[in-house]
Design an enzyme around this catalytic site. Structure first.
Site, PDB file in Angstrom:
ATOM      1  NE  ARG A  17      -0.668   9.621  10.763  1.00 17.08           N
ATOM      2  CZ  ARG A  17      -1.057   8.605   9.896  1.00 17.08           C
ATOM      3  NH1 ARG A  17      -2.093   8.046   9.720  1.00 17.08           N
ATOM      4  NH2 ARG A  17       0.089   8.151   8.984  1.00 17.08           N
ATOM      5  N   PRO A  18       0.295  15.673  12.403  1.00 11.57           N
ATOM      6  CG  PRO A  18       1.806  17.140  13.723  1.00 11.57           C
ATOM      7  CD  PRO A  18       1.204  15.909  13.745  1.00 11.57           C
ATOM      8  CB  ILE A  19       1.450  17.808   7.162  1.00  7.14           C
ATOM      9  CG1 ILE A  19       0.833  19.118   7.170  1.00  7.14           C
ATOM     10  CG2 ILE A  19       0.853  16.502   7.228  1.00  7.14           C
ATOM     11  CD1 ILE A  19      -0.049  19.141   5.458  1.00  7.14           C
ATOM     12  CB  CYS A  79      -5.187   5.417  10.522  1.00  9.62           C
ATOM     13  SG  CYS A  79      -5.612   4.116   9.779  1.00  9.62           S
ATOM     14  CE  LYS A 134      -1.987   1.744   3.974  1.00  8.96           C
ATOM     15  NZ  LYS A 134      -1.539   2.876   4.224  1.00  8.96           N
ATOM     16  CG  ASN A 135       2.091   2.799   3.502  1.00  5.97           C
ATOM     17  OD1 ASN A 135       0.875   3.289   3.181  1.00  5.97           O
ATOM     18  ND2 ASN A 135       2.238   2.570   4.773  1.00  5.97           N
ATOM     19  CG  ASP A 184       2.869   0.672   9.728  1.00  6.01           C
ATOM     20  OD1 ASP A 184       2.309   1.716  10.319  1.00  6.01           O
ATOM     21  OD2 ASP A 184       3.378   0.736   8.673  1.00  6.01           O
TER      22      ASP A 184
END
Ligand code: EPU
Length: 442
Positions: free
Chosen positions: A124-126, A119, A24-25, A310
């Site tokens: 989860r900042p960018i 998710c 997927k990634n 993960d």
């Protein structure tokens, strides 16, 4: 009406061979990078999972032509890319939507991208990514009224950026952003995940000039990208780990026919420490087998080459079957234990553990705030059988934990939230049934 759930009857030993799907990634990033090519792009071994399907909806909305064959080959023609504003609804469903900054800024010099979805495994900042693009020449403004980033590229991309802390997708986005840069661009303290090197290979095969020297990445700007041969998406290490844990925790034996062996080194080492078989066979397949008992092995997650975050929800289930006490300490994300309450429902002895580390700001990959009350470590007292129950999936990787637990538990379980799990797992039911597991979709 179809329910969003699996019915699982646990307790069978899983035995046999499995072919796993494309990563997927890797696929998601290659799809986005494909929009930077002048030529059509062909990607092979692309997993048919909902994260990919959502991203394809998103790029179709931008005008891109996409054909996805039955045999997992994806053809992307971005010559008709015509929109520079990313759709809010589809973007909210896929975390990587913000990576569209790179192709859209190059094509249109300005673009509008909503705050990312994905998710819920932490804030989860960018910020590192926005800062990096700004340092390399973009102007980015966040519009609090619309929830969109408005980005502009007036001059060419140039200069260098040093990540205060590495970011996996941040590194990938800045690589894409720099491909058409002016002169040499240097990214320092970049992330080391192997998925990034897959993206580099894909871009370099198309004519990019990207070199990795450990944590430094040098990009010499080129004028255009053209694909000369199809690019093969490597298989998924996260899926491999799920089948490996299923094999051992169910006291069975599974051969993964097409594993990404190089991406699994740390996991293979840890399985060996448990006293079970993790062998690379002559044909490059990987055999995981139960060898009589499971020793407790504690882990601490870390960026590559460490034990991947993960994988840890899978590991937790394995450790419920190990005699003795083990710990899992999560360093990468601040909310990766949503599965704990679910395992407890099946009778697992798992509890949060207070943890004191000397320099948490350095130790954790997320921005650590004092007195915030993080729960980063769990203690598992294993060696007891699990029983069935009614479970819920709250994020993709936590989903693997619930599904594995239900498959090794005595009796029946219902696992709700199948669609979250299916964001990252292709044909899971069929693969498990072929190994002798009892699972069906309700
Ligand atoms: N972070 C910030 N600011 C940033 C960027 C990251 O604070 O600007 C924090 C994150 O919140 C996190 C840590 O830094 O706590 C590390 O994040 P990183 O950016 O490396 O992770 P990511 O790029 O968001 C990717 C994968 C994840 C995988 C991690 C680690 C994709 C689409 N996502 O996330 O995969 O766990 O790297 O390898 O590639 C998954 O597939 O389920 C998944 C979550």
């Amino acid at each position: 009406m179809a329910e969003d759930a699996y019915a699982i009857r646990g307790g069978n030993r899983l035995k046999g061979r499995v072919r796993i799907s494309g990563a997927k990634n890797v696929a998601l990033k290659a799809i986005i990078a494909a929009l930077m090519f002048d030529s059509k792009v062909v990607l092979e071994n692309v997993p048919k999972i909902s994260d990919v399907i959502e991203l394809l909806h998103l790029i179709r909305k931008l005008g891109v032509k996409v054909e996805f064959s039955e045999t997992n080959t994806l053809e992307i023609d971005s010559s008709s890319l015509s929109e520079n504003k990313v759709d809010l609804l589809h973007a909210s469903k896929t975390r990587v939507s913000y990576m569209l900054f790179a192709p859209l800024l190059h094509r249109f010099k300005k673009c509008f991208i909503p705050n990312p979805g994905g998710c819920r495994i932490g804030a989860r900042p960018i910020d590192r990514i926005i800062q990096g693009m700004e340092k390399l020449g973009a102007l980015i403004v966040y519009n609090h009224e619309t929830g969109y980033y408005e980005a502009y590229l007036e001059n060419s991309v140039h200069g260098y950026y040093k990540f205060a802390k590495p970011s996996h997708t941040g590194t990938e986005l800045l690589i894409m952003f720099s491909v058409f840069g002016n002169g040499e661009i240097l990214l320092e303290n970049a992330a080391l995940e192997p998925e990034i090197d897959e993206l580099i290979s894909f871009l370099n095969e198309g004519g990019a000039e990207i070199k990795r020297e450990g944590k430094n990445i040098r990009i010499e700007g080129v004028d255009k990208l053209n694909q000369t041969k199809p690019f093969q998406i490597v298989t998924d290490s996260n899926e491999a780990v799920t089948f490996a844990v299923l094999a051992i925790a169910s006291k069975g034996e599974v051969i993964i026919e097409n594993p990404p062996v190089d991406h699994l080194t740390e996991f293979i080492n840890k399985i060996k420490e448990t006293g079970n078989a993790a062998e690379i066979l002559q044909d490059k397949s990987l055999r995981f087998a139960y060898k009589g008992k499971i020793k407790s092995v504690s882990i601490e997650t870390a960026p590559y080459p460490g034990f991947k975050t993960d994988w840890q929800p899978n590991w937790a289930v394995l450790m419920t079957q190990a005699r003795g006490v083990s710990y899992i300490h999560e360093r990468v994300f601040e909310n990766r234990f949503s599965y704990v309450a679910e395992l407890q429902k099946l009778g697992a002895n798992v509890a949060f553990e207070t943890v004191k580390v000397d320099n948490p700001e350095e130790f954790y990959e997320f921005y650590y705030e004092k007195n915030k009350g993080y729960q980063q470590k769990i203690k598992i007292t294993g060696g007891y059988p699990l029983h069935g129950g009614v479970l819920s999936i709250w994020d993709l990787r936590a989903g693997a934990s619930s599904v594995i637990a239900a498959l090794i538990a005595n009796g029946g379980s219902i696992v709700n939230g199948a669609s979250i799990f299916e964001r990252g797992y292709e044909n899971f039911i069929e693969k498990v049934q072929n190994l002798g597991g009892q699972i069906r979709k309700l």
